[in-house]
Scaffold this motif. Sequence first.
Motif, PDB file in Angstrom:
ATOM      1  N   SER A 148       0.872  -1.172   0.000  1.00  0.00           N
ATOM      2  CA  SER A 148       0.000   0.000   0.000  1.00  0.00           C
ATOM      3  C   SER A 148       0.907   1.219   0.000  1.00  0.00           C
ATOM      4  O   SER A 148       2.122   1.107   0.168  1.00  0.00           O
ATOM      5  CB  SER A 148      -0.893   0.003   1.245  1.00  0.00           C
ATOM      6  N   SER A 149       0.325   2.389  -0.155  1.00  0.00           N
ATOM      7  CA  SER A 149       1.137   3.609  -0.154  1.00  0.00           C
ATOM      8  C   SER A 149       1.847   3.791   1.180  1.00  0.00           C
ATOM      9  O   SER A 149       2.915   4.411   1.249  1.00  0.00           O
ATOM     10  CB  SER A 149       0.260   4.826  -0.456  1.00  0.00           C
ATOM     11  N   ASN A 150       1.277   3.247   2.246  1.00  0.00           N
ATOM     12  CA  ASN A 150       1.890   3.371   3.560  1.00  0.00           C
ATOM     13  C   ASN A 150       3.164   2.546   3.698  1.00  0.00           C
ATOM     14  O   ASN A 150       3.953   2.768   4.619  1.00  0.00           O
ATOM     15  CB  ASN A 150       0.903   2.954   4.654  1.00  0.00           C
ATOM     16  N   ASP A 151       3.350   1.556   2.806  1.00  0.00           N
ATOM     17  CA  ASP A 151       4.535   0.704   2.870  1.00  0.00           C
ATOM     18  C   ASP A 151       5.726   1.296   2.131  1.00  0.00           C
ATOM     19  O   ASP A 151       6.849   0.836   2.293  1.00  0.00           O
ATOM     20  CB  ASP A 151       4.231  -0.678   2.271  1.00  0.00           C
ATOM     21  N   THR A 152       5.500   2.297   1.309  1.00  0.00           N
ATOM     22  CA  THR A 152       6.584   2.893   0.530  1.00  0.00           C
ATOM     23  C   THR A 152       7.547   3.643   1.450  1.00  0.00           C
ATOM     24  O   THR A 152       7.131   4.374   2.346  1.00  0.00           O
ATOM     25  CB  THR A 152       6.027   3.857  -0.525  1.00  0.00           C
ATOM     26  N   ASP A 195      11.458   9.767   4.195  1.00  0.00           N
ATOM     27  CA  ASP A 195      11.343   8.959   5.416  1.00  0.00           C
ATOM     28  C   ASP A 195      12.699   8.637   6.025  1.00  0.00           C
ATOM     29  O   ASP A 195      12.820   8.514   7.241  1.00  0.00           O
ATOM     30  CB  ASP A 195      10.625   7.638   5.108  1.00  0.00           C
ATOM     31  N   ARG A 224       9.677  -0.613   8.401  1.00  0.00           N
ATOM     32  CA  ARG A 224       8.288  -1.027   8.194  1.00  0.00           C
ATOM     33  C   ARG A 224       7.698  -1.757   9.397  1.00  0.00           C
ATOM     34  O   ARG A 224       6.521  -1.587   9.714  1.00  0.00           O
ATOM     35  CB  ARG A 224       8.207  -1.929   6.954  1.00  0.00           C
TER      36      ARG A 224
END
Length: 471
Positions: free
Chosen positions: A49-53, A118, A429
């Motif tokens: 998902s975009s949150n994993d990038t 990040d 992550r």
Amino acid sequence: MKNNNSNSRRKFLQQIGATSLVAAASPLSSFANQAKAEERILRYEKGFSSNDTVRIGVIGYGVQGHFDLRTALRVPGVELAGICDLYTGRIQNAKEEHGNDLFVTTNYKDLLDRPDIDAVLICTTDVWHARIAIDALAKGKHVYCEKPMVYKIEEGYPVMEAAKKSGKVFQVGSQRVSSIGYAKAKELLAAGEIGDLNMVNAVYDRQSSIGAWEYTIPDDASPLTTNWDKFIEATEKADRRPMPFDAKKFFWWRAFKEVGTGVAGDLFIHLLSGSHLITGSKGPESIYSTGQFSYWKDGRNLPDVMSGVMQYPDSPEHKAYQLTLQVNFISGTGEQEVIRLVGSEGIIDVIGNDITVKHSLMPEAPGFGGYDSLFTFSKDMREKMQKEYDAKWTTDQRKRPTKEDIVFKAPQGYSDHLDHFTNFIDAIRDGKPVTEDAEFGFRAAAPALACNESYFSKEIINWDPVKMRLV
């Protein structure tokens, strides 16, 4: 693209399984490590998902910056968000490689201010590591910091504190600590495969101008194109005039103590971090180093041939052992990187990611005859003692026991560098701990930096490996 990456890594891990079977001469197994790796990569097949990038910025786009970025982008779900370098030619190179829309800057704080980044990869000269790491952690960025973690021993304490306080992932870039080969060596040593460890001989030799850090210097190198004033900012003190421009110090910086840490910070530290991982050691208690200028007399002020001797104390992790370090930049061996663990019953050779174990066991019976004082005695005494020896020890007890050699080879194309970056991204992550956190990185950096201190002072440096303090 993500499916292609995960499929290729899955095939690669199948190769690891096949190679582990080759190593079955050992009573041990790599299957546990393999299963962890398979779980990690198979999870990537599920997509993101975009949150994993994870979006990264690179600070220092020289040789190691290029290598680190190239490897980081092989981890599924990692994207490049910006690059910082002081040399204008590398800024241009970054745009040529990654597109004109890429965010580039000569001020690392511009990267830290970007909310879309990040994590940062710190691949600068050694003298900048601590300052940038602390600033990055304060800005809430995860940090991958190239080795050595710090330029001076005293810088290690605020970096460790900042990493702990931030709650962010901090990993030092000595990739060998993530190697499946080093994990196997650790496993074999812990199982007593070579008896009690008593010595480690660690060597990292080279024989080339590039290996000796004589990198190509661009024709346009100048104070303006290298942002020289910024480059030397971390080296200046109030009581000293600015360092005059020197293209060698900018592009061959490892060879100069004003900005780099020489063979100790570049190569001793690989040998130290690797041997610490394998032995579980917290570090040595005494450090001595010596060196010389043998061939690369090009203005450098850090030696091209250097040796170190370190004494490791008895500890809960291991019995006392001695470690020798060697780097030779004009070695007739050509190129070699070997960590040899010497025990009471054999040796473990760690060569790259491949492991070889050879055994040499003592017979149960003590030596008698041959190159011995026995032949210097009278005939009556020789005959009397021979009868006593024959009566006490059987033929089998006089023979050396034998054990089969063990060979473990990493699969063709295996990359510990990729595993190291995968561990870093996994930690971001999942919140899992990394192998080489700030404390581990400092435990390797401090003895390496102490080698330079010993070299210049010609004194033994005493170190408390538990408290991580000079004594």
